[in-house]
Design a protein around this motif. Structure first.
Motif, PDB file in Angstrom:
ATOM      1  N   ILE A 184       0.880  -1.163   0.000  1.00 47.79           N
ATOM      2  CA  ILE A 184       0.000   0.000   0.000  1.00 47.79           C
ATOM      3  C   ILE A 184       0.915   1.210   0.000  1.00 47.79           C
ATOM      4  O   ILE A 184       1.918   1.249   0.711  1.00 47.79           O
ATOM      5  CB  ILE A 184      -0.948  -0.007   1.215  1.00 47.79           C
ATOM      6  N   GLY A 185       0.555   2.191  -0.808  1.00 48.80           N
ATOM      7  CA  GLY A 185       1.463   3.312  -1.061  1.00 48.80           C
ATOM      8  C   GLY A 185       1.551   4.333   0.058  1.00 48.80           C
ATOM      9  O   GLY A 185       0.638   4.506   0.857  1.00 48.80           O
ATOM     10  N   PRO A 188      -1.853   8.325  -1.586  1.00 47.33           N
ATOM     11  CA  PRO A 188      -3.147   7.640  -1.773  1.00 47.33           C
ATOM     12  C   PRO A 188      -3.275   6.844  -3.070  1.00 47.33           C
ATOM     13  O   PRO A 188      -4.203   6.089  -3.230  1.00 47.33           O
ATOM     14  CB  PRO A 188      -4.150   8.802  -1.778  1.00 47.33           C
ATOM     15  N   ARG A 189      -2.339   7.022  -3.987  1.00 50.88           N
ATOM     16  CA  ARG A 189      -2.452   6.367  -5.277  1.00 50.88           C
ATOM     17  C   ARG A 189      -2.294   4.857  -5.146  1.00 50.88           C
ATOM     18  O   ARG A 189      -1.692   4.368  -4.211  1.00 50.88           O
ATOM     19  CB  ARG A 189      -1.323   6.916  -6.153  1.00 50.88           C
ATOM     20  N   ARG A 190      -2.807   4.105  -6.111  1.00 52.18           N
ATOM     21  CA  ARG A 190      -2.701   2.646  -6.057  1.00 52.18           C
ATOM     22  C   ARG A 190      -1.496   2.112  -6.814  1.00 52.18           C
ATOM     23  O   ARG A 190      -0.925   1.092  -6.444  1.00 52.18           O
ATOM     24  CB  ARG A 190      -3.959   2.003  -6.630  1.00 52.18           C
ATOM     25  N   GLU A 191      -1.140   2.765  -7.914  1.00 54.18           N
ATOM     26  CA  GLU A 191      -0.035   2.243  -8.722  1.00 54.18           C
ATOM     27  C   GLU A 191       1.045   3.311  -8.883  1.00 54.18           C
ATOM     28  O   GLU A 191       0.764   4.492  -8.761  1.00 54.18           O
ATOM     29  CB  GLU A 191      -0.542   1.809 -10.099  1.00 54.18           C
ATOM     30  N   ASN A 196       4.129   2.326   1.620  1.00 53.07           N
ATOM     31  CA  ASN A 196       4.014   2.751   3.019  1.00 53.07           C
ATOM     32  C   ASN A 196       4.182   1.508   3.884  1.00 53.07           C
ATOM     33  O   ASN A 196       4.812   1.550   4.929  1.00 53.07           O
ATOM     34  CB  ASN A 196       2.634   3.378   3.253  1.00 53.07           C
ATOM     35  N   HIS A 269      -0.175   6.027  10.118  1.00 48.45           N
ATOM     36  CA  HIS A 269      -1.133   5.397   9.211  1.00 48.45           C
ATOM     37  C   HIS A 269      -0.667   4.005   8.760  1.00 48.45           C
ATOM     38  O   HIS A 269      -1.467   3.212   8.243  1.00 48.45           O
ATOM     39  CB  HIS A 269      -1.417   6.290   8.006  1.00 48.45           C
ATOM     40  N   ASN A 272      -2.914   1.257  10.121  1.00 40.34           N
ATOM     41  CA  ASN A 272      -4.137   0.923   9.387  1.00 40.34           C
ATOM     42  C   ASN A 272      -3.796   0.132   8.130  1.00 40.34           C
ATOM     43  O   ASN A 272      -4.465  -0.845   7.801  1.00 40.34           O
ATOM     44  CB  ASN A 272      -4.875   2.207   8.985  1.00 40.34           C
ATOM     45  N   ASP A 273      -2.755   0.598   7.457  1.00 38.72           N
ATOM     46  CA  ASP A 273      -2.401  -0.055   6.185  1.00 38.72           C
ATOM     47  C   ASP A 273      -1.963  -1.504   6.384  1.00 38.72           C
ATOM     48  O   ASP A 273      -2.319  -2.382   5.602  1.00 38.72           O
ATOM     49  CB  ASP A 273      -1.284   0.739   5.480  1.00 38.72           C
ATOM     50  N   ARG A 275      -2.800  -3.575   8.690  1.00 43.10           N
ATOM     51  CA  ARG A 275      -3.956  -4.407   9.016  1.00 43.10           C
ATOM     52  C   ARG A 275      -4.747  -4.716   7.748  1.00 43.10           C
ATOM     53  O   ARG A 275      -5.098  -5.871   7.474  1.00 43.10           O
ATOM     54  CB  ARG A 275      -4.830  -3.653  10.025  1.00 43.10           C
ATOM     55  N   GLY A 276      -5.008  -3.679   6.993  1.00 43.25           N
ATOM     56  CA  GLY A 276      -5.753  -3.870   5.746  1.00 43.25           C
ATOM     57  C   GLY A 276      -5.023  -4.790   4.789  1.00 43.25           C
ATOM     58  O   GLY A 276      -5.622  -5.686   4.182  1.00 43.25           O
ATOM     59  N   LEU A 277      -3.726  -4.610   4.699  1.00 42.93           N
ATOM     60  CA  LEU A 277      -2.922  -5.396   3.762  1.00 42.93           C
ATOM     61  C   LEU A 277      -2.891  -6.874   4.157  1.00 42.93           C
ATOM     62  O   LEU A 277      -3.007  -7.763   3.307  1.00 42.93           O
ATOM     63  CB  LEU A 277      -1.512  -4.805   3.720  1.00 42.93           C
ATOM     64  N   LEU A 279      -5.135  -8.538   5.795  1.00 39.74           N
ATOM     65  CA  LEU A 279      -6.442  -9.132   5.475  1.00 39.74           C
ATOM     66  C   LEU A 279      -6.577  -9.327   3.961  1.00 39.74           C
ATOM     67  O   LEU A 279      -7.108 -10.341   3.516  1.00 39.74           O
ATOM     68  CB  LEU A 279      -7.572  -8.235   6.007  1.00 39.74           C
ATOM     69  N   ASP A 280      -6.061  -8.373   3.199  1.00 39.04           N
ATOM     70  CA  ASP A 280      -6.086  -8.503   1.727  1.00 39.04           C
ATOM     71  C   ASP A 280      -5.371  -9.774   1.275  1.00 39.04           C
ATOM     72  O   ASP A 280      -5.864 -10.505   0.421  1.00 39.04           O
ATOM     73  CB  ASP A 280      -5.367  -7.311   1.064  1.00 39.04           C
TER      74      ASP A 280
ATOM     75  N   ARG B 436     -16.051  -3.883   5.619  1.00 39.91           N
ATOM     76  CA  ARG B 436     -14.815  -3.123   5.436  1.00 39.91           C
ATOM     77  C   ARG B 436     -14.965  -2.080   4.321  1.00 39.91           C
ATOM     78  O   ARG B 436     -14.449  -0.986   4.411  1.00 39.91           O
ATOM     79  CB  ARG B 436     -13.688  -4.100   5.113  1.00 39.91           C
ATOM     80  N   ARG B 621      -8.581   4.162   2.095  1.00 38.39           N
ATOM     81  CA  ARG B 621      -8.283   4.340   0.662  1.00 38.39           C
ATOM     82  C   ARG B 621      -9.595   4.416  -0.130  1.00 38.39           C
ATOM     83  O   ARG B 621     -10.527   3.688   0.170  1.00 38.39           O
ATOM     84  CB  ARG B 621      -7.442   3.177   0.135  1.00 38.39           C
ATOM     85  N   GLU B 685      -5.888   5.409 -11.433  1.00 38.54           N
ATOM     86  CA  GLU B 685      -6.847   5.990 -10.484  1.00 38.54           C
ATOM     87  C   GLU B 685      -8.155   6.386 -11.147  1.00 38.54           C
ATOM     88  O   GLU B 685      -9.138   6.676 -10.469  1.00 38.54           O
ATOM     89  CB  GLU B 685      -6.259   7.265  -9.844  1.00 38.54           C
TER      90      GLU B 685
END
Lengths: 290, 749
Positions: A184-185, A188-191, A196, A269, A272-273, A275-277, A279-280, B436, B621, B685
């Motif tokens: 996770i970056g 906020p961008r995905r690619e 992070n 942050h 949070n990332d 934890r989310g990652l 689970l992903d 979620r 996000r 995005e």
């Protein structure tokens, strides 16, 4: 103006010869995606570039019985697209598929990311999780192997001496394909992102009871160098993957990150990332509802 | 698709220089190779506020190839305001070419001129600057209080502005509900692909020629002449091909510097910035903090509104006195609010300098008011679309603040069409998702102007000429920023003259060649005002063409018509080429027109945007899943360009909503001065942006056309923020809504 010198060996003996004469101002040129950015500054100081692109033997990927050897000139694009890697070592393919941008992946190769020794170096964590060994050639023509955590010592620090070059990486092929990578970056961008948090999970799972025999979990970008999280790994042993396990692992990883980042507000942050990652990745590997 | 009965209007024709751009043949300012050119590198302040105590040039001067280093000690002391575009405009003149009182991280102290770029860069690094650091004001809300350390001698508060209609104060007391918000929009970088740069040279007569990617050649001429204390005719400005601007190149920034250096060294000087320098030392979008109170009745009618905008113009005023008025005017032209007060205060801060940025204040005020309106709808338990439909203006409603007519205002059509396309009703009925991942929808409406009419002089002079080989040359100060201005003008002339656009030539703007234009590419005036001028001038040329043709063909004008480069009569036809030659030989005349065109009005353009988002409650996000943008453009001149403007605008607005922001450390140093730290949204995005146009025609526009380039980015951020708030039940009040801010907002619910 100081000189820019250029050498282009075509085989290992020639490379060794170049390395024997290497000084503090010598740089190895692989894919060039990092080095070219530094070039304007390096130009002012006088630099010798050793260009590896003429070494065809480093452009190969060799699959032995239980080891995959990736030459120093193999690009991330090739790693990401390789059918064998995608099916057997999906974490490596996924890491290679998300490093930089498509243009970067078409040029860049593993060694650059390793020797940059950035906390956010995407490849370092995955190489560590796969328990891979790095192959190095020195100026005397000798080859040695070391683990990634023997090579990467800290932020921007490696054990590589100035007359050594990475010529390849040897990766033990996991017995089963239960492994995954995600990041996770920082932004906020995905690619096209700097991580992070990055996470590689490698599970050894036995059939038919589908029980986890061993796990290796490596976090990147949360400490000066990528590291295994034994507390999270231990939670998995002898367990069947479940939503509950996923949540426990996510919490354990979060605790680990909390320990490494301390109170720095800029890093909070990551909690949070991570934890989310986590689970992903459990969702991706085991199709769990999370 | 061409509009009904029209041949070229509405058609998607590629930009005039598409081939050169695609093949790399085109040269931007930074690519120009002038004989004997020298290279300049700026020395920029490394601190946010202070005095230069000592400047050590010794090591830098010793670098081989250095021709000279010029500092605040050498530069002329002629203050100017780079925002001024007309002689005599009242402005705060607080800028200098170089300064020893540095007011932001990136302020200009000096420049090195050298024979090579490398030498200039190397020497600039070796200029040692010692500062007496002063306290830096970063927070605009603290700027007024910190007059103890004034950024300029006049203090940190620049101006207070007010626009009002009716009696908002007492009507507010009658409201059933009053919804209050404080909403903050960020300082953002324009992020044009081409960084700032220009080349200046001086000829033997002392005339300075500046080649620059700019939006207003005559403004560059004015500012360079002011900054150097030269007559305007000693400055010639040529516009080069732009690789994007978005307002960032609207004000002359480097031009006076390069011109000064060229005068000093007597050779051409090239000054091209890198990305970090462009982020730090050019212009930004104005940061704003809006406070809004909206009074509504139970039926969902807005009864009164009070808005206050705190405008952070950064370290120099530039357009700080104008931008609040641009913001304020919009708030009277979108909804029927008869009782409203708009006020604004403008302050200096020790941050990079604000200037024009696509929308010119509109995205900021739109974010403040449209997010607030969603909160109002939520408080009333009313659907946001329904709530807006009860309040939006109708065509030709009067502007209660006394502004020019809003014209054929079709915002209601935009909302209706957009809701259908987006399937607003169906999506509203969907569950938000309690796990979620949450899903939400949001929308926002917007308005923008068409030029300066009603505010500043708005006129353009154009020359049109039919050449003896049958081509048409149009000379005017048109500045194509990469968005198709030139082809737009060609299509307008082509339609009037029934001539293929490939037979029309529009040279790049040049102060020596082009007749005067009052305002350049500003204020969304190009299609409406400049296009109006071309439309009228082409009509005049057509009249002259027919007159000559009537003599040549010996037929009355009434029986003649134009068709594909020919004038057709009942007994024969003549090509434009034949007619132009005939006019020269037999009539001793040239088929040319010089036309002064004064803008006839300032109708409003409108748009409504709809966004659907997915938000990860753990990581904060956001993914924008679906997007619909509907715009009232009157008539698209080039449908492809219009859609392109909208697509790009959505990407820009998405950046403001979710990720783009200049950030500072405690001392006011910019911490996001490169693209690895300043994130712009990239292709992954982007949702599929569905575009629809309302083309009901605006009488006073060329073929009915109105503006699109700026307005399309205006409602994006509030549409997305409203969707996030809908998904999460949050009240996000600071943009960009970064993952950190979203997680914090979830915790506040």
């Amino acid at each position: 103006m100081p000189e820019l010198r250029f050498e282009m060996p075509s085989n290992l003996p020639e490379l060794a010869e170049c390395l024997a004469g290497a000084g503090d101002d010598t740089r190895l040129l692989g894919g060039g995606t990092d080095l070219l950015l530094q070039l304007p500054a390096l130009r002012f100081q006088g630099t010798t570039l050793i260009d590896l692109s003429g070494m065809r033997e480093l452009s190969e990927m060799r699959f032995e019985k239980d080891v995959l050897e990736i030459g120093a000139n193999v690009t991330y694009a090739r790693i990401a697209q390789d059918p064998f890697i995608r099916s057997r070592i999906p974490c490596l393919a996924a890491m290679a598929a998300r490093i930089g941008s498509p243009q970067i992946r078409n040029c860049a190769c593993l060694p650059g990311n390793l020797v940059n020794a950035s906390p956010g170096g995407d490849a370092i964590g995955t190489i560590l999780a796969l328990d891979a060994r790095v192959r190095l050639l020195n100026g005397a023509g000798a080859i040695r192997e070391c683990a990634i955590d023997e090579l990467v010592l800290g932020i921007g620090k490696t054990s590589l001496s100035r007359n050594e070059a990475i010529i390849g990486v040897r990766i033990p092929i996991p017995a089963s394909p239960w492994n995954a990578y995600g990041k996770i970056g920082l932004t906020p961008r995905r690619e096209v992102i700097i991580a992070n948090v990055s996470l590689t999970m490698v599970f050894e799972i036995t059939e038919p009871d589908r029980r986890i025999r061993a796990a290796r979990m490596v976090l990147g970008s949360t400490s000066p160098r990528a590291h295994r999280v034994s507390s999270a790994e231990a939670l998995c042993v002898d367990q069947v993957p479940s939503s509950e396990l996923a949540r426990e692992v996510a919490e354990a990883l979060k605790r680990d990150v909390a320990g490494t980042i301390g109170a720095n507000p800029a890093f909070q942050h990551k909690l949070n990332d991570v934890r989310g990652l986590a689970l992903d990745l459990f969702h991706e590997l085991f199709a769990l509802e999370l | 698709m061409p509009a009904a009965g029209l041949k070229y209007i509405g058609k998607s024709i590629p930009i005039h220089d598409v081939r050169e751009k695609a093949t790399g043949a085109l040269r931007y300012a930074g690519d120009l190779k002038l004989h004997g050119v020298l290279h300049a590198k700026l020395v920029l302040s490394e601190i946010a506020h202070g005095r230069v105590k000592h400047l050590d040039l010794e090591q830098a001067l010793a670098v081989p190839g250095v021709v000279g280093i010029y500092t605040y000690r050498d530069a002329p002391d002629h203050p100017y305001n780079s925002h001024q575009w007309l002689e005599g405009m009242e402005v705060q003149k607080d800028e200098l070419i170089f300064t020893d009182h540095v007011r932001f991280h990136g302020d200009r102290i000096a420049a090195v001129v050298a024979e090579t770029r490398e030498a200039s860069e190397r020497a600039a690094r070796l200029v040692h600057v010692e500062y007496d650091e002063l306290p830096a004001v970063i927070d605009p809300e603290a700027a007024g209080l910190l007059n103890a350390t004034p950024i300029h001698a006049s203090g940190n508060h620049i101006v207070h502005k007010r626009i009002a209609c009716g009696d908002a104060e007492s009507r507010m007391r009658d409201a059933d509900l009053v919804i209050e918000d404080r909403i903050e929009t960020p300082k953002v970088h324009h992020a044009a692909m081409e960084t700032h740069g220009c080349i200046a040279e001086v000829d033997a007569q002392g005339t300075i020629t500046v080649r620059t990617p700019c939006q207003v050649i005559f403004q560059v001429q004015l500012i360079v002449s002011q900054a150097l204390g030269l007559p305007m005719d000693k400055v010639r400005v040529l516009k080069t091909t732009l690789g994007g601007s978005f307002g960032g190149k609207g004000q002359p920034i480097l031009e006076p510097v390069a011109a000064f250096l060229a005068l000093k060294v007597g050779k051409p000087v090239r000054l091209v910035l890198d990305r970090t320098e462009t982020i730090l030392s050019t212009r930004t979008r104005t940061k704003a903090i809006g406070r809004v109170r909206t009074g509504v009745d139970r039926k969902g009618r807005i009864v009164a509104r009070e808005i206050h905008m705190l405008v952070d113009t950064g370290a120099y005023c530039t357009n700080g006195e104008v931008i609040p008025m641009a913001m304020g005017k919009k708030s009277f032209r979108l909804y029927q609010i008869q009782d409203q007060i708009f006020e604004a205060d403008v302050v200096y801060t020790n941050t990079p300098v604000a200037g024009a940025c696509r929308g010119y204040g509109s995205p900021q005020i739109c974010a403040v008011t449209e997010i607030n309106l969603d909160h109002a709808a939520r408080a009333l338990g009313m659907d946001p679309v329904e709530f807006r439909m009860r309040n939006l203006v109708h065509p030709y409603n009067a502007d209660p603040a006394g502004g020019p007519s809003i014209g054929n205002a079709r915002i209601r059509d935009c909302v209706t069409k957009g809701s259908d396309l987006f399937q607003w009703r169906e999506k509203s009925a969907r569950p938000k998702g309690g796990g979620r991942i949450a899903r939400g929808i949001g929308m926002a409406c917007c308005t923008h102007g068409n030029g300066y009419y009603g505010g500043f002089p708005d006129f353009i002079t154009v020359d049109l000429r039919l050449t003896p080989d049958g081509a048409v040359v149009i000379k005017g100060a048109f500045h194509d920023l990469g968005c198709g201005t030139v082809m737009t003008m060609m299509q307008i002339a082509a339609e009037v003259l029934d001539l293929d656009p490939s037979s029309i030539l529009i040279p790049d703007a040049d102060t020596l060649v082009c007749p005067f234009d009052s305002a350049g590419t500003q204020a969304s005036r190009v299609t409406y005002v400049c296009g109006g001028a071309v439309h009228q001038a082409a009509g005049e040329l057509k009249r002259k063409l027919l007159e000559s043709a009537a003599t040549l063909l010996a037929e009355p004008i009434s029986g003649l018509r134009l068709e594909q480069g020919y004038v057709i009569g009942s007994s024969g036809r003549a090509s434009y080429q034949e007619i132009a030659q005939y006019a020269q030989r037999q009539l001793r005349s040239d088929l040319c027109v010089n036309l002064l065109y004064q803008s006839p009005g300032n109708p409003a353009s409108y748009g409504a945007h709809f966004a659907e988002v997915e938000v990860d409650r753990i990581t904060g996000r956001v993914r924008v899943l679906d997007y619909v943008a509907v715009h009232d453009v009157g008539q698209a001149i080039n449908t492809g360009f219009v859609e392109g403007q909208i697509q790009g605008s959505v990407q820009m607005g998405l950046g403001m909503a979710l990720m783009e922001e200049l950030t500072f450390d405690a001392r006011g140093r910019v911490t996001s001065s490169r693209f690895s730290r300043y994130t712009v949204p990239n292709a992954p995005e982007m949702p599929n942006v569905r575009v629809a146009l309302i083309e009901e025609g605006e009488e006073s526009g060329p073929f009915g056309a109105k503006s699109i380039g700026e307005i399309a980015t205006v409602p994006v951020a509030p549409a997305i923020i409203n969707a996030i708030n809908d998904a999460l039940g949050t009240r996000i009040s600071v943009m960009p809504a970064t993952p950190e801010r979203i997680v914090a907002a979830i915790q506040d619910v």
